[in-house]
Write an enzyme that holds these catalytic residues in place. Structure first.
Site, short mmCIF file in Angstrom:
data_model
loop_
_atom_site.label_atom_id
_atom_site.label_comp_id
_atom_site.label_asym_id
_atom_site.label_seq_id
_atom_site.Cartn_x
_atom_site.Cartn_y
_atom_site.Cartn_z
N ILE A 43 0.89 -1.14 0.01
CA ILE A 43 0.17 0.24 0.02
C ILE A 43 0.91 1.32 0.06
O ILE A 43 0.28 2.48 -0.33
CB ILE A 43 -0.83 0.03 1.35
N ARG A 47 11.34 5.64 1.32
CA ARG A 47 13.00 5.69 0.95
C ARG A 47 13.30 4.31 1.70
O ARG A 47 14.40 3.82 1.29
CB ARG A 47 13.35 6.95 1.58
N VAL A 51 5.37 -0.69 2.51
CA VAL A 51 4.31 -0.76 3.54
C VAL A 51 3.41 -1.77 2.95
O VAL A 51 2.90 -1.42 2.10
CB VAL A 51 3.66 0.54 3.92
N LYS A 64 5.24 -2.62 7.95
CA LYS A 64 6.51 -2.03 6.93
C LYS A 64 7.64 -2.90 7.07
O LYS A 64 8.15 -3.34 8.00
CB LYS A 64 6.65 -0.68 7.86
N ASP A 165 10.98 14.89 9.75
CA ASP A 165 10.52 14.73 8.42
C ASP A 165 9.13 14.71 8.28
O ASP A 165 8.39 14.00 7.77
CB ASP A 165 11.10 13.31 8.03
P1 ADP Z 1 9.02 5.31 4.60
O1 ADP Z 1 10.14 5.31 6.11
O2 ADP Z 1 9.72 4.37 3.75
O3 ADP Z 1 8.92 6.81 4.31
P2 ADP Z 1 6.56 5.48 5.68
O4 ADP Z 1 6.16 5.12 6.99
O5 ADP Z 1 6.47 6.78 5.54
O6 ADP Z 1 7.77 4.86 4.95
O7 ADP Z 1 5.30 4.65 4.81
C1 ADP Z 1 5.21 4.77 3.25
C2 ADP Z 1 3.88 5.17 2.87
O8 ADP Z 1 3.02 3.96 3.19
C3 ADP Z 1 3.15 6.28 3.41
O9 ADP Z 1 3.52 7.42 2.76
C4 ADP Z 1 1.58 5.77 3.35
O10 ADP Z 1 1.21 6.03 1.86
C5 ADP Z 1 1.59 4.35 3.55
N1 ADP Z 1 1.46 3.88 4.95
C6 ADP Z 1 2.16 3.83 5.92
N2 ADP Z 1 1.71 3.59 7.05
C7 ADP Z 1 0.29 3.25 6.92
C8 ADP Z 1 -0.59 2.83 7.49
N3 ADP Z 1 -0.42 2.66 8.95
N4 ADP Z 1 -1.87 2.63 6.96
C9 ADP Z 1 -1.75 3.07 5.61
N5 ADP Z 1 -1.08 3.49 5.02
C10 ADP Z 1 0.30 3.66 5.41
MG MG Z 2 10.93 6.88 7.13
#
Ligand code: ADP
Ligand code: MG
Ligand code: MG
Length: 341
Positions: A43, A47, A51, A64, A165
């Protein structure tokens, strides 16, 4: 091999039982949950990994999976979630973390609540807001950020945490119209009595597009913890602008979604390109004059302008923003109607 644990059939019960201890489920329970999770589909991508929508005993959760080389990011993010008193309506709900594998193969997992609306970035691309839903979202983010930034003293206290961030991709939209802050992979903790910041050594720092002027021009004192909170406030200002520019009121139609500085810099801008625009030309996102004509929009406008000020010392604090927005917050009844259209 560890013995099978007897766990309650649902997560809410499980978390309810253990949240008294302040920092989530016991590690053994976390590992068991992580083992039992079934992956369904990707979904989100960031970086540091992917997830997935996953299921634990029929309940939807988000999983994740970190890239093997991003071990430090997993350690940092789970470390933040395992701090006491991290459970808050407006911070992504942590369920479990696990690391397994040996030698060259490791899998690092982080299991959290799942939010089907996804990130605020994705949500704003396909939805417009009205002043009440804008206010609820903005207020809820300020509430999450206030909790994160605030140190709670005592044995079961919580350190002050700076996110570092903040951006619309790292904020999730909940079904009740509030938001929660996610992605603590770059966060830093600070305890006043230890007087020490746990800064990551060589790891990359935040997203260039959302970097405050003092990061871009190198004048930030990175050993001073408060300066990290002030960069969160600058980035939050850009998020407020993203939300506000998707808000319809009266006969005013919102413009299509734009990322901050969309017309000012190319996609994936360099540090130097951002510095030129933000520090030298002192550009900030455009504010349509019509915002002044609406009480809520006018306050949003003034608030974001005080948050993206070039002098970090005069920016509003998260608590100040929360208090300002609390005064305007709609009644509970109208909140219930916000998400129904
Ligand atoms: P990264 O550290 O790789 O940037 P994130 O934790 O920001 O990862 O998650 C990447 C993307 O996954 C988010 O921008 C969002 O679109 C989706 N996402 C992350 N966690 C969730 C969640 N708990 N429920 C729904 N979507 C999620
Ligand atoms: Mg991150
Ligand atoms: Mg992210």
């Amino acid at each position: 091999p560890c013995a099978e644990l007897k766990l309650p059939a649902n997560l809410a019960q499980l978390i309810e039982q253990s949240s008294g201890s302040g920092s989530g489920l016991p590690l053994m329970v976390q590992r068991t949950i992580a083992k039992q999770v079934e992956m369904e589909r990707v979904i989100g991508k960031g970086r540091y990994g992917e997830v997935w929508l996953a299921k634990w005993r029929g309940e939807k959760v988000a999983a994740k999976i970190f890239f093997t080389i991003e071990e430090k990011s997993w350690i940092r993010e789970t470390g933040v979630y395992q701090s006491v008193l991290m459970r808050h309506d407006n911070l992504l709900g942590f369920i479990a973390a696990d690391i397994k594998g040996t030698g060259s193969w490791t899998q690092m997992l982080l299991i959290t609540d799942y939010h089907e609306h996804g990130s605020l970035f994705d949500y704003l691309k396909t939805h417009t807001l009205n002043p009440d839903s804008l206010l609820l979202m903005a207020w809820s983010i300020s509430r999450g950020l206030t909790h994160l930034h605030t140190e709670i003293y005592g044995v079961h206290g919580k350190p002050s945490i700076a996110h570092r961030d903040i951006k619309s991709k790292n904020i999730l939209v909940k079904l009740n119209g509030e938001c929660c802050i996610a992605d603590f992979g770059l966060a830093v903790k600070f305890e006043a009595n230890r007087n020490k910041i746990d800064l990551p050594g060589t790891e990359k720092s935040g997203t260039k597009r959302y970097m405050a002027p003092e990061i871009l021009d190198g004048t930030m004192d990175i050993q001073n913890f408060d300066s990290h909170k002030m960069t969160d406030i600058y980035a939050f200002a850009l998020v407020l602008w993203e939300m506000s520019s998707r808000c319809c009121f009266g006969c005013y139609e919102a413009i299509p979604y734009q990322i901050p500085f969309q017309d000012a810099v190319p996609s994936d801008p360099s540090f130097e390109e951002m510095r030129q625009v933000v520090c030298i030309e002192k550009v900030r996102p455009n504010i349509p004059p019509v915002w002044k004509t609406h009480e809520i929009m006018n306050i949003m406008m003034k608030t974001m302008q005080e948050m993206w000020h070039e002098n970090p010392g005069v920016r509003l604090t998260a608590l100040r923003i929360k208090k300002t927005l609390s005064r305007l917050k709609p009644s509970e009844d109208s909140v219930l109607n916000i998400m129904s259209d």
